[in-house]
Structures are given as structure tokens and as C-alpha cells.
Design a protein around this motif. Sequence first.
Motif, PDB file in Angstrom:
ATOM      1  N   GLY A   1      34.202  30.169  80.251  1.00  0.00           N
ATOM      2  CA  GLY A   1      34.297  30.715  81.597  1.00  0.00           C
ATOM      3  C   GLY A   1      34.767  32.148  81.665  1.00  0.00           C
ATOM      4  N   GLU A   2      35.184  32.721  80.542  1.00  0.00           N
ATOM      5  CA  GLU A   2      35.698  34.102  80.527  1.00  0.00           C
ATOM      6  C   GLU A   2      34.537  35.094  80.392  1.00  0.00           C
ATOM      7  N   PRO A   3      34.450  36.091  81.288  1.00  0.00           N
ATOM      8  CA  PRO A   3      33.375  37.079  81.175  1.00  0.00           C
ATOM      9  C   PRO A   3      33.506  37.899  79.901  1.00  0.00           C
TER      10      PRO A   3
ATOM     11  N   ASP B   1      26.184  26.582  77.126  1.00  0.00           N
ATOM     12  CA  ASP B   1      25.236  27.204  78.045  1.00  0.00           C
ATOM     13  C   ASP B   1      25.771  28.582  78.417  1.00  0.00           C
ATOM     14  N   VAL B   2      24.973  29.623  78.199  1.00  0.00           N
ATOM     15  CA  VAL B   2      25.384  30.994  78.486  1.00  0.00           C
ATOM     16  C   VAL B   2      24.746  31.447  79.789  1.00  0.00           C
ATOM     17  N   TYR B   3      25.562  32.059  80.657  1.00  0.00           N
ATOM     18  CA  TYR B   3      25.108  32.496  81.975  1.00  0.00           C
ATOM     19  C   TYR B   3      25.263  34.012  82.099  1.00  0.00           C
ATOM     20  N   TRP B   4      24.213  34.657  82.574  1.00  0.00           N
ATOM     21  CA  TRP B   4      24.244  36.112  82.792  1.00  0.00           C
ATOM     22  C   TRP B   4      24.975  36.413  84.091  1.00  0.00           C
ATOM     23  N   MET B   5      25.795  37.485  84.082  1.00  0.00           N
ATOM     24  CA  MET B   5      26.528  37.879  85.281  1.00  0.00           C
ATOM     25  C   MET B   5      26.110  39.255  85.788  1.00  0.00           C
ATOM     26  N   SER B   6      26.161  40.251  84.912  1.00  0.00           N
ATOM     27  CA  SER B   6      25.925  41.623  85.345  1.00  0.00           C
ATOM     28  C   SER B   6      25.702  42.512  84.125  1.00  0.00           C
ATOM     29  N   ARG B   7      25.561  43.799  84.383  1.00  0.00           N
ATOM     30  CA  ARG B   7      25.449  44.757  83.294  1.00  0.00           C
ATOM     31  C   ARG B   7      26.840  45.181  82.821  1.00  0.00           C
ATOM     32  N   GLU B   8      26.888  45.805  81.654  1.00  0.00           N
ATOM     33  CA  GLU B   8      28.164  46.186  81.033  1.00  0.00           C
ATOM     34  C   GLU B   8      28.991  47.096  81.924  1.00  0.00           C
ATOM     35  N   SER B   9      28.339  47.953  82.710  1.00  0.00           N
ATOM     36  CA  SER B   9      29.058  48.894  83.564  1.00  0.00           C
ATOM     37  C   SER B   9      29.846  48.189  84.662  1.00  0.00           C
TER      38      SER B   9
ATOM     39  N   ILE C   1      26.636  41.300  80.556  1.00  0.00           N
ATOM     40  CA  ILE C   1      27.887  40.566  80.674  1.00  0.00           C
ATOM     41  C   ILE C   1      27.574  39.141  81.120  1.00  0.00           C
ATOM     42  N   GLY C   2      28.263  38.182  80.519  1.00  0.00           N
ATOM     43  CA  GLY C   2      28.048  36.791  80.901  1.00  0.00           C
ATOM     44  C   GLY C   2      29.231  35.938  80.510  1.00  0.00           C
ATOM     45  N   PHE C   3      29.088  34.641  80.618  1.00  0.00           N
ATOM     46  CA  PHE C   3      30.124  33.699  80.204  1.00  0.00           C
ATOM     47  C   PHE C   3      29.440  32.426  79.724  1.00  0.00           C
TER      48      PHE C   3
END
Length: 224
Positions: free
Chosen positions: A22-24, A88-96, A77-79
Motif C-alpha cells: 500500500g505504500e507509494p 497486484d501492482v497499481y499505477w498512481m501517477s508520474r514520478e513528478s 509511481i504505484g503501490f
Amino acid sequence: QVEVVKAVDQSSPDYMHPCLEGEPGFIITKGFNVMSGYVQNEEATRTALVKHDITHSPAEPSLPMNRLPWYVNLGDIGFWLQGKDHKDVYWMSRESELLIIGGANYSCAQINDDLKTFLIKQYPGLTQNDVVVGTVGMRINSEHEDECLVTVELSPSISQALQKRVREEFVSDALTAVKQRKLSKGAKPSRVRFGTVPKNFKGAILVKDMKRTWKEIIEQEDKS
């Protein structure tokens, strides 16, 4: 193979350390379908493809997959969450759109939501449509940690008295909330400005534009 790690910067103390569930963090990958390097650019190849054991148990060198390097230049970036028999890996956003504070990774989008919710609860009269929060992380006084730079956009329709109160009290109220663990450490504002939060036509916050504005503000402060 895909993993999520705390840092991909080799100078960071958290370099290639696996994130908790769960940690980004930074998404990295390896496999036989991943490129073997950049054409005629050995330095870029060494930076992008690294051999590093990030597992909790010794790797089995005889397995072909374990001999492959990790590709760390995705910029995503993901968790991860534990599934039945795999992660299971989930995408969140870009590195910025990630902040690194106190060795932990925080999503700017989550901080935006948390600070907006805090503002609405803390100052009666504010509604969802009255406030926009945009957060970026920039390394100003440290090579490894970001400062949380917050832009708050208030609707001109709210009363001058309420605007004045928010402008005068928000920083101290937010710092108190962090101490009381009502807000995460990642949401602790290092600097706050009140102004327009830049967005594109879809309503997404333009992180690069905000970083450019903050850079100009900080450079101006250094000159004065």
C-alpha cells in the motif's frame, strides 16, 4: 516481473528498498521483453538498467530471470497489494507527483485531497467548490528529501473575512494537525502560497507549471 521500491536514485539511503504493501513508490520492471540498453550510450544504460537484489531472501542465480537487470527509468509511481498468490501492482501517477519525506513516499494527489478535506472541516463556510489545493515536492535544503510546497486557490465568491482567516491561520492549523496526527507527515506544508492552481482542459493539475512557479519564487527570495 514488476516491483515497487522507495527510491531509484543511487545516492538515496532508500535506494531499491522494497515498499510495504500500500505504500507509494517507484515502479521498476525486468524481463526478457525489456530493452537491453540505449544505443551507443553506455552511461544512460548503466543508469537505467541496474542489477540489484531487492527480495527478502537470497536470489537464485541459476534462474535466468534473476540474472536480468531492473529497468528503473519508467518514471511511474504505484503501490502493491497482496493478491491470492501474487502481488497486484497499481499505477498512481508520474514520478513528478511524488513527495519523499522522512524516508517515506507520499502521493501528491492524496495530499491534495487530505489538505482540501482539512480546509473544509477546519473553516466552516468553505465547500468543495470553494477551494483547490495543488502540492508539489521540491528538494531545496536537502539532496534526498522533498519540501512540501502547497498552493491554495480560494474562490472569489467566499467572504473576505473567511479568505482572510484561511490565509492567516491555515499554515499553523495544518502544522498542529500534523502534530496531532490528523494529517500525515507528508501533508506538513513547508511553504504555502495563495493563488491559481494551474490545470489543463481536463481539470488535471499541471505539476510542471506549479514547480516552475515555485522555482521562480524561491529564486526571487534568494536574491532578496
